[in-house]
Design a protein around this motif. Structure first.
Motif, PDB file in Angstrom:
ATOM      1  N   VAL A   1      29.590  49.517  47.609  1.00  0.00           N
ATOM      2  CA  VAL A   1      28.811  48.955  48.714  1.00  0.00           C
ATOM      3  C   VAL A   1      30.065  47.987  49.151  1.00  0.00           C
ATOM      4  CG1 VAL A   1      27.281  47.748  49.714  1.00  0.00           C
ATOM      5  CG2 VAL A   1      26.732  49.402  47.989  1.00  0.00           C
ATOM      6  N   ALA A   2      30.533  48.079  50.480  1.00  0.00           N
ATOM      7  CA  ALA A   2      31.511  47.120  50.919  1.00  0.00           C
ATOM      8  C   ALA A   2      30.893  46.455  52.111  1.00  0.00           C
ATOM      9  CB  ALA A   2      33.035  47.914  51.143  1.00  0.00           C
ATOM     10  N   GLY A   3      31.371  45.267  52.368  1.00  0.00           N
ATOM     11  CA  GLY A   3      30.875  44.862  53.740  1.00  0.00           C
ATOM     12  C   GLY A   3      30.299  43.247  53.392  1.00  0.00           C
ATOM     13  N   SER A   4      29.980  42.319  54.368  1.00  0.00           N
ATOM     14  CA  SER A   4      29.427  41.225  54.049  1.00  0.00           C
ATOM     15  C   SER A   4      27.741  41.272  54.178  1.00  0.00           C
ATOM     16  CB  SER A   4      29.556  40.226  55.231  1.00  0.00           C
ATOM     17  OG  SER A   4      28.896  40.699  56.509  1.00  0.00           O
ATOM     18  N   GLY A   5      27.196  42.547  54.341  1.00  0.00           N
ATOM     19  CA  GLY A   5      25.821  42.784  54.406  1.00  0.00           C
ATOM     20  C   GLY A   5      25.487  43.526  52.954  1.00  0.00           C
ATOM     21  N   SER A   6      24.425  44.122  53.073  1.00  0.00           N
ATOM     22  CA  SER A   6      23.999  44.876  51.985  1.00  0.00           C
ATOM     23  C   SER A   6      23.146  46.067  52.546  1.00  0.00           C
ATOM     24  CB  SER A   6      22.935  44.222  51.077  1.00  0.00           C
ATOM     25  OG  SER A   6      22.095  43.808  51.772  1.00  0.00           O
TER      26      SER A   6
ATOM     27  N   GLY B   1      27.160  44.118  49.667  1.00  0.00           N
ATOM     28  CA  GLY B   1      28.448  44.297  49.500  1.00  0.00           C
ATOM     29  C   GLY B   1      29.209  43.736  48.550  1.00  0.00           C
ATOM     30  N   GLY B   2      30.352  44.654  47.875  1.00  0.00           N
ATOM     31  CA  GLY B   2      30.935  44.228  46.841  1.00  0.00           C
ATOM     32  C   GLY B   2      30.564  44.522  45.526  1.00  0.00           C
ATOM     33  N   GLN B   3      29.358  45.328  45.423  1.00  0.00           N
ATOM     34  CA  GLN B   3      28.960  45.578  44.140  1.00  0.00           C
ATOM     35  C   GLN B   3      29.153  47.404  44.137  1.00  0.00           C
ATOM     36  OE1 GLN B   3      25.435  44.394  42.780  1.00  0.00           O
ATOM     37  NE2 GLN B   3      25.407  42.286  43.640  1.00  0.00           N
ATOM     38  N   THR B   4      29.123  47.812  42.872  1.00  0.00           N
ATOM     39  CA  THR B   4      29.308  49.285  42.673  1.00  0.00           C
ATOM     40  C   THR B   4      27.991  49.504  41.578  1.00  0.00           C
ATOM     41  OG1 THR B   4      30.786  48.851  40.568  1.00  0.00           O
ATOM     42  CG2 THR B   4      31.821  49.263  42.595  1.00  0.00           C
ATOM     43  N   ARG B   5      27.559  51.009  41.601  1.00  0.00           N
ATOM     44  CA  ARG B   5      26.730  51.519  40.787  1.00  0.00           C
ATOM     45  C   ARG B   5      27.366  52.602  40.391  1.00  0.00           C
ATOM     46  NH1 ARG B   5      25.025  46.997  41.406  1.00  0.00           N
ATOM     47  NH2 ARG B   5      22.906  46.446  42.000  1.00  0.00           N
TER      48      ARG B   5
END
Lengths: 154, 334
Positions: free
Chosen positions: B263-268, B321-325
């Motif tokens: 997940v990328a970006g400033s949101g979620s 944003g910024g996390q991976t699963r």
């Protein structure tokens, strides 16, 4: 009874007539308008307004004249502040002021105002309710003078 | 009417109880700030009196009385009530900016409201759809607040009174993460606006004139949206192992699939789920689903994963944003 009344009236009437002729006090109010000319120089003009707006700086001018035949001793001029005008200063005319509706008088720096918590704080110009000038010497026959103070429309 | 007033000090000596120090102290004190000020239409009257003694006791005379009518001052301020940019997402509707409009004048005045969304200084123009007048609770509720129609229900405010105004906008679908969109609310006195000092004869409350105050009788402030979007990238890889110790996909070989969601970006993103069908001619290896290295049961139960006979599914929920699963599962070639 009627005689006494007549006597009283007779005693009062001339004194009042005399007093009215003795001293005159003329009241003018001006508003300070600041205008800037083409050269960028600011000029303060005093106008005699019919209407004002909050924030206008007013100059109150009192002209007194002893037009009577006797010197006026213990001469005191009092001006209650209109409630919608906040006292600013009195130029170099050195008045006494009251901050409690005319009960006590003194220099503004000597007066204080009660707070709701029972303590007192130093009085500020905005607290002034009355201004007074008390003259040391009698105003001689024909003597005139001018007093002024400034205020701001609340 | 204009004249120079001759102002001077007292000609006669005053009692020596006053000092110049007091006067200086008085002048040094700050002038207290006033809000709206004396109500328009009221009269300021001044009368002085003089008392004196000419030998027959104290006599008092009054001066003439000077009356001044207080004109109406037209002043208004607008303040954005959003402490920071309001997050929005591409294509979102009914996005709310909140403003406060305050009558700083000294008379009752109605104010016309307009919005500006294309003034620049931002990345996109929010599309303003409606303006609402708050019912007093400060919270936007379309069913309780009043839809504003210019000229029809301009808010009328007493001196010092404020009203909360909600501006609703649609965020264009073309915006991308981090874009800002500014909307300004403008409030203007209905009586008139202009340079300070401009006068509208007879239009003030109480019969005087209406005079434009220091704000120009109009006010504006800006609020902003910021696009807070997130994108999801899925990368799937497969590793084959067999009894021969090679990577050949022969019958009986095991295939381990790895799906990485980034997940990328400033949101979620919310409600993110990974679903993968089991390919034909392969069989799912029971109990092989993992999420972040931890095993998940095949049953549709409290844990995030399940297998329903034809596909695996892992519910990731909300991912910032910024996390991976990372999800893995295994199949066996039939």
């Amino acid at each position: 009874m009627r005689t006494v009344l007549f006597l009283l009236l007779a005693a009062l009437a001339p004194a009042q007539a005399l007093a009215a002729n003795q001293v005159t006090l003329d009241n003018h109010v001006f508003v300070e308008r600041v205008s800037t000319d083409a050269a960028g120089k600011q000029k303060i003009l005093l106008e005699e307004p019919k209407v004002v707006v909050p924030g206008d700086r007013l100059v109150f001018v009192l002209n007194y004249r002893n037009a009577g035949a006797q010197p006026a001793d213990r001469f005191v001029i009092t001006n209650p502040m209109p409630s919608a005008v906040r006292f600013a200063d009195a130029g170099d005319t050195r008045p006494l002021v009251s901050v409690d509706g005319g009960k006590q008088w003194g220099l503004l720096s000597d007066l204080s105002v009660p707070m709701t918590d029972g303590t007192r704080r130093a009085a500020q110009p905005a607290d002034v309710t009355h201004i007074r000038w008390a003259f040391r010497d009698p105003i001689p026959v024909g003597g005139t003078g001018k007093l002024m103070f400034r205020g701001v429309v609340r | 009417m204009m004249m120079i007033a001759p102002v001077g000090g007292a000609k006669h000596r005053l009692l020596p109880s006053c000092s110049i120090i007091a006067l200086l102290a008085a002048l040094a004190l700050p002038i207290l700030a006033e809000a709206a000020g004396t109500r328009a239409g009221s009269t300021i009257s001044n009368t002085a009196s003089a008392s004196f003694d000419t030998g027959g006791g104290t006599t008092t005379v009054d001066s003439n009385r000077v009356d001044l009518l207080v004109d109406e001052v037209l002043d208004v301020t607008v303040d954005s009530s959003n402490p920071a940019d309001v997050p929005t997402t591409p294509g979102a509707t009914g996005q709310v900016l909140t403003f406060s409009v305050t009558n700083n004048g000294n008379g009752v005045e109605a104010f016309g409201l307009t919005t500006i969304a294309n003034a620049g200084g931002d990345n996109y123009d929010p599309v303003v759809t409606q303006t609402y007048l708050d019912n007093g609770d400060g919270i936007f509720d379309a069913s309780a607040d009043t839809l504003y129609t210019p000229g029809a229900n301009d808010p009328s405010l007493d001196p010092d009174q404020s009203i909360t105004v909600f501006v609703l906008a649609t965020t264009p679908g073309t915006v991308v993460d981090g874009n800002r969109g500014i909307v300004s609310l403008v409030a203007a006195a209905r009586t008139g606006t202009g340079d300070p000092g401009r006068s509208f004869a007879g239009q003030g409350e109480g019969g005087g004139d209406a005079v434009v105050g220091s704000t120009g009788a109009d006010g504006t402030d800006a609020g902003a949206f910021v696009v807070s979007a997130a994108t999801v990238t899925l990368v799937k890889s497969a590793v084959v192992t067999n009894s021969l110790g090679t990577a050949d996909p022969i019958p009986g070989a095991s295939i381990t699939y790895t799906i990485v969601a980034t997940v990328a970006g400033s949101g979620s993103v919310s409600g993110l789920a990974i679903t993968d069908n089991i390919p034909a001619d392969t069989s799912y290896a029971p109990g092989s689903i993992t999420l972040g290295g931890s095993g998940l049961s095949d049953a549709a139960d409290a844990d995030a994963g399940d297998y329903n006979g034809s596909r695996i599914n892992v519910m990731l929920g909300t991912v910032a944003g910024g996390q991976t699963r990372t999800v893995t599962f295994r199949t066996q070639i039939d």
